[in-house]
Design a protein around this motif. Structure first.
Motif, short mmCIF file in Angstrom:
data_model
loop_
_atom_site.label_atom_id
_atom_site.label_comp_id
_atom_site.label_asym_id
_atom_site.label_seq_id
_atom_site.Cartn_x
_atom_site.Cartn_y
_atom_site.Cartn_z
N LEU A 172 0.83 -1.21 0.00
CA LEU A 172 0.00 0.00 0.00
C LEU A 172 0.87 1.26 0.00
O LEU A 172 0.53 2.26 -0.64
CB LEU A 172 -0.92 0.00 1.22
N ASP A 173 1.98 1.21 0.71
CA ASP A 173 2.92 2.34 0.71
C ASP A 173 3.45 2.58 -0.70
O ASP A 173 3.50 3.73 -1.17
CB ASP A 173 4.07 2.04 1.67
N GLU A 203 -9.11 0.78 1.42
CA GLU A 203 -8.28 -0.35 1.83
C GLU A 203 -7.60 -0.09 3.16
O GLU A 203 -7.49 -1.00 4.00
CB GLU A 203 -7.25 -0.65 0.75
N LEU A 204 -7.15 1.13 3.38
CA LEU A 204 -6.48 1.45 4.64
C LEU A 204 -7.45 1.44 5.82
O LEU A 204 -7.08 1.06 6.93
CB LEU A 204 -5.80 2.82 4.53
N VAL A 205 -8.68 1.84 5.58
CA VAL A 205 -9.69 1.76 6.64
C VAL A 205 -9.93 0.29 7.02
O VAL A 205 -9.99 -0.06 8.21
CB VAL A 205 -11.00 2.43 6.19
N GLU A 206 -10.04 -0.57 6.00
CA GLU A 206 -10.24 -2.00 6.27
C GLU A 206 -9.02 -2.60 6.97
O GLU A 206 -9.16 -3.40 7.90
CB GLU A 206 -10.51 -2.74 4.96
N VAL A 210 -8.02 -4.36 11.13
CA VAL A 210 -7.31 -5.62 11.36
C VAL A 210 -6.07 -5.42 12.21
O VAL A 210 -5.78 -6.21 13.11
CB VAL A 210 -6.94 -6.27 10.01
N VAL A 211 -5.34 -4.34 11.93
CA VAL A 211 -4.02 -4.15 12.56
C VAL A 211 -4.13 -3.62 13.98
O VAL A 211 -3.47 -4.13 14.90
CB VAL A 211 -3.17 -3.20 11.69
N TRP A 258 2.53 2.54 11.17
CA TRP A 258 2.72 2.66 9.72
C TRP A 258 1.37 2.81 9.01
O TRP A 258 1.22 3.62 8.10
CB TRP A 258 3.46 1.43 9.20
N THR A 259 0.39 2.04 9.48
CA THR A 259 -0.95 2.14 8.89
C THR A 259 -1.54 3.53 9.10
O THR A 259 -2.13 4.12 8.18
CB THR A 259 -1.87 1.08 9.50
N GLU A 260 -1.37 4.07 10.30
CA GLU A 260 -1.89 5.41 10.59
C GLU A 260 -1.19 6.46 9.73
O GLU A 260 -1.82 7.40 9.23
CB GLU A 260 -1.71 5.74 12.08
#
Length: 344
Positions: A172-173, A203-206, A210-211, A258-260
């Motif tokens: 994603l990055d 996708e990042l919200v989904e 999970v993370v 990283w996701t945030e």
């Protein structure tokens, strides 16, 4: 029935795909370590899980959570076992970034639940999209760690899941970086940039769902380690697996951070795209205004010379020459003036 299972004795693999009837016997042996995998995509495995729940006295709420859709990642302790539920996440069609799928999310989640027993680990998968082969390889690569008991099995499973999350986050990055390049590419289609931005935000919200809960899962295991993963261990003394789970917790924190940060980045891409669209619109309006001014000059001159009243040069060749010179001179002068200021 297609059951996958393994048994270790004092850290050494001694049997694979054993008969289910011998599970109770193996779970009662000192130094024995057992893994059993059930995939709910197999039509026979739900009945096997019900049978195991009765024999191993599994909590009915945990069994329900293992097969029900939409459960969140969590770790809960019960009287005879600990229930752990996590999600893997992968991206489909990564090589086709920006094409083929429009704004649809490519993120595919798969839930893996585990019943952690004193000498065994029973994993339950809702589908076969999560491959257990890397987990088995992780266990085979460190047989000495398996002497620490069922905690080593649980660590190998969670560590593989977290590594998969890292790979997805990296993809994603990379997708966001490609989207940033397209922002300033004049040849790029604006519609694809907008669709790509929307898809990445989705996708990042989904992925965030999970993370982020993984922090709580690992924290519960670390906090209640004696009651969760050390029961039945053949290694004496506390803290054998503390370092491994602390490292796993650090990886989970990095994945969450990283996701945030990626969510912030894609938000910046979205806002930048809007700003660039406004800037392009202003440029277009500026050019249109400039050309309108250039066109207005000959229109004004021809309108003046087209009046039905006498004026110097009226109905003479000199009047035609005079109007033509004025049109050319004024038009060129205004054109170069606006051109020097980048209006047209």
């Amino acid at each position: 029935m297609g059951l996958h299972s393994r048994r270790w004795q004092d850290g050494q693999l001694v049997e694979t795909d054993f008969a289910l009837e011998r599970l109770d016997e193996y779970l009662a042996q000192d130094g024995s370590l057992v893994w059993l995998d059930l995939c709910m995509a197999n039509e026979r495995h739900p009945a096997v899980l019900e049978e195991l729940a009765r024999e191993l006295h599994l909590d009915p709420h945990a069994v329900e959570d293992a097969v029900a859709p939409g459960e969140r990642p969590k770790a809960t302790r019960h009287g005879t076992h600990t229930f752990v539920s996590v999600y893997s996440a992968t991206l489909e069609g990564v090589g086709q970034q920006g094409s083929g799928r429009g704004h649809e999310s490519r993120l595919v989640n798969s839930r893996i639940s585990a019943f952690v027993l004193p000498r065994g680990l029973v994993t339950v998968r809702r589908d076969d999209r999560f491959d257990m082969a890397p987990v088995l390889q992780r266990w085979d690569d460190d047989e000495q760690l398996l002497q620490s008991g069922v905690g080593a099995l649980l660590h190998g499973l969670l560590d593989t899941v977290v590594d998969g999350l890292f790979e997805t986050i990296q993809q994603l990055d990379d997708a966001i970086e490609r989207l940033e390049d397209d922002l300033f590419d004049e040849q790029a289609q604006r519609g694809q940039v907008q669709q790509g931005t929307y898809r990445l935000r989705k996708e990042l919200v989904e992925l965030r769902r999970v993370v982020l809960p993984m922090r709580e899962v690992v924290a519960v295991i670390m906090r209640d380690g004696d009651k969760v993963v050390r029961r039945g261990s053949s290694v004496q003394g506390p803290g054998v697996l503390d370092g491994y789970f602390e490292d796993l917790y650090d990886h989970v924190l990095r994945a969450a951070e990283w996701t945030e940060s990626l969510r912030d980045m894609v938000t910046s891409v979205f806002e930048t795209n809007l700003s660039l669209q406004d800037a392009r619109l202003n440029t277009i309006m500026k050019k249109l205004a400039g050309w309108a001014a250039v066109i207005a000059v000959p229109t004004a001159i021809t309108g003046w010379f087209g009046q039905n009243i006498p004026y110097p040069g009226f109905s003479t060749v000199s009047g035609l020459v005079q109007s033509s010179v004025l049109i050319v001179a004024c038009t060129l002068g205004l054109y170069f003036f606006l051109r020097s200021r980048d209006w047209i």
